[in-house]
Design a protein around this motif. Structure first.
Motif, PDB file in Angstrom:
ATOM      1  N   LYS A  40     -37.581 -17.896 -22.020  1.00 41.17           N
ATOM      2  CA  LYS A  40     -37.224 -17.677 -23.427  1.00 41.17           C
ATOM      3  C   LYS A  40     -38.073 -16.568 -24.043  1.00 41.17           C
ATOM      4  N   ILE A  43     -36.768 -13.250 -22.741  1.00 43.41           N
ATOM      5  CA  ILE A  43     -35.522 -12.851 -23.402  1.00 43.41           C
ATOM      6  C   ILE A  43     -35.820 -12.285 -24.785  1.00 43.41           C
ATOM      7  N   LYS A  47     -35.002  -8.496 -26.174  1.00 45.35           N
ATOM      8  CA  LYS A  47     -34.329  -8.196 -27.441  1.00 45.35           C
ATOM      9  C   LYS A  47     -35.164  -7.244 -28.291  1.00 45.35           C
ATOM     10  N   PHE A 127     -36.708 -12.250 -14.518  1.00 44.91           N
ATOM     11  CA  PHE A 127     -36.798 -13.352 -15.473  1.00 44.91           C
ATOM     12  C   PHE A 127     -37.135 -14.656 -14.767  1.00 44.91           C
ATOM     13  N   ALA A 131     -32.286 -16.975 -13.458  1.00 47.96           N
ATOM     14  CA  ALA A 131     -31.539 -15.736 -13.652  1.00 47.96           C
ATOM     15  C   ALA A 131     -30.896 -15.317 -12.336  1.00 47.96           C
ATOM     16  N   VAL A 151     -28.406  -9.821 -19.404  1.00 51.87           N
ATOM     17  CA  VAL A 151     -29.054 -10.640 -20.423  1.00 51.87           C
ATOM     18  C   VAL A 151     -28.231 -10.505 -21.699  1.00 51.87           C
ATOM     19  N   VAL A 160     -27.233 -17.291 -20.705  1.00 47.13           N
ATOM     20  CA  VAL A 160     -27.700 -15.986 -21.138  1.00 47.13           C
ATOM     21  C   VAL A 160     -27.690 -14.952 -20.012  1.00 47.13           C
ATOM     22  N   PHE A 161     -27.792 -15.394 -18.758  1.00 47.29           N
ATOM     23  CA  PHE A 161     -27.817 -14.464 -17.631  1.00 47.29           C
ATOM     24  C   PHE A 161     -26.461 -14.350 -16.926  1.00 47.29           C
TER      25      PHE A 161
END
Length: 297
Positions: A40, A43, A47, A127, A131, A151, A160-161
């Motif tokens: 997390k 990620i 971002k 990750f 992932a 991602v 998310v992956f």
């Protein structure tokens, strides 16, 4: 040809798919509830790193270029060849940015970490946790592998992956995502694929097709796209009325058009070599058969 020189997706806006076998939900994908805290945090870092690259103008200024067109369920890929060639995972410098048109504006909806590595090289450390990396054999040079993981910065039903993200089809069309439990993973993906296929321009102006095109298949494709567009309002009508069965019936009809559109697109090139090359690239681009396991050197 290297990945970042290949213009395959300029034709494949909305056509790249594994022939006949929609990708089912893989429960090994990192679903939001299964992410480690470290993942997390990574990620969130990705971002933050991409925040300064959130428009095509900023991406271009930073050395990214739109190489692959608008890949269905993945968005338009902007790549930085210098980063692809490093072969080393660097969370602060994603080699690929994924944009999609939302309300008439290109929005950054995710990134991808793609690297060219040698055949015997392990998947780059990336990750934490589950992932998934996948590779594109058709795009790799002899003796090389092209490995990639996505991602997503927007909701993704497969995590998310995930390789693909059906959410994009609804965002692009301004449609409300179907309520939970209304569609299974396969029906959802096929619906989303058809919705995106039907929005793409007819092929023929792409650098992928270097010769003549078969206009009869272009016409077939246009007819199928019109059929999809005509059914889209029925989805919203059924959803607003809370009619699950009606929604499912329309979704299945729309999703059924995906194979017909793909078959037509594969026949657009007149030249058999072009047709074979295009077909191979289409089958590989969204196939779930090229996942690669992380291993140590």
């Amino acid at each position: 040809m290297r990945l970042y020189h290949l213009a395959i997706f300029t034709l494949l806006p909305g056509v790249l798919v594994a022939q006949g076998t929609p990708m089912k939900m893989d429960h090994n994908m990192a679903m939001p509830g299964l992410l480690t805290q470290h993942a997390k945090d990574q990620i969130a870092e990705a971002k933050r790193a991409a925040a300064d690259l959130d428009t095509p103008e900023k991406a271009r200024a930073a050395g990214y270029r739109p190489r692959f067109g608008d890949v269905p369920l993945q968005g338009e890929h902007w790549s930085n060849p210098r980063l692809v060639l490093t072969g080393t995972f660097d969370i602060e410098h994603p080699p690929i940015l994924m944009f999609a048109p939302i309300n008439g504006t290109q929005k950054l909806l995710g990134v991808a970490y793609a690297y060219e590595v040698t055949q015997d090289a392990p998947v780059p450390d990336g990750f934490d946790g589950a992932a998934l990396w996948h590779e594109h054999p058709a795009l790799a040079l002899p003796g090389k592998r092209l490995v990639m993981t996505h991602v997503w910065f927007v909701d993704s039903p497969n995590g998310v992956f995930a390789h693909d993200n059906p959410t994009l089809a609804f965002l692009e069309r301004g449609l409300t995502y179907p309520p939970d439990g209304w569609l299974d993973a396969e029906s959802l993906r096929r619906l989303a694929l058809s919705l995106q296929l039907a929005q793409r321009p007819a092929p023929g102006a792409s650098r992928v097709i270097n010769g003549a095109v078969n206009d009869s298949f272009v016409a077939i494709l246009a007819t199928e796209r019109q059929a999809v567009d005509s059914m889209v309002p029925q989805l919203e009508t059924a959803r607003l009325a809370g009619k699950k069965a009606a929604y499912q019936a329309v979704a299945v009809k729309i999703g059924g058009k995906a194979d017909e559109m793909i078959a037509a697109i594969k026949q657009v090139p007149v030249d058999p070599i072009n047709r074979m090359f295009l077909s191979r690239l289409m089958d590989e681009a969204l196939s779930d058969s090229h996942h690669v396991e992380k291993k140590t050197p």
